[in-house]
Motif scaffolding. Sequence first.
Motif: not given
Length: 154
Positions: A60-65, A78-79, A86-87
């Motif tokens: 739910r946050q940029d840079g989260g994975f 990865y967000r 990206r997966a």
Amino acid sequence: MLFPPFLKWPLWNRARGIYALAFFLCLLAGCENDLLYDPIPPVLVDETINLTNQEFLPLRQDGGFVEIIGGWKGILIYRENATTYRAFEKASPHRFEEACAEIFVDPSGFFIQEGCDNTVYDFQGNPVGGVSPLPLRQYGTQLDGNFLYIFNLP
């Protein structure tokens, strides 16, 4: 006379040039296939995740994975931003059969790293340091409301 009359020099040079060009093109085509080779065995990927589930809170946050089961050795999601996810296949593209050859996000959160030889990848899956010349296998993603679909790219 060295050559028979039907093989005059201009014709002979032209044929030799055509054969040389054909040989060069065959070599070039052979090299291109080596650069595109992906050694990880193909697997079917067709996953759907609900981003409102607690286990996917980091997405739910940029840079989260997060990591999920699927693919060959797992899938790293990865967000990048609110609309781009990206997966990546967790198997290293150049040592996929070894137990240590799984990728993970470095604790700094700035790059992806491979466990055996510490090859480093950016979040687009490209190698930026280490021994692997191959990019990470990437799966397609599609966001539809709160659902993220992950699938094989054609």
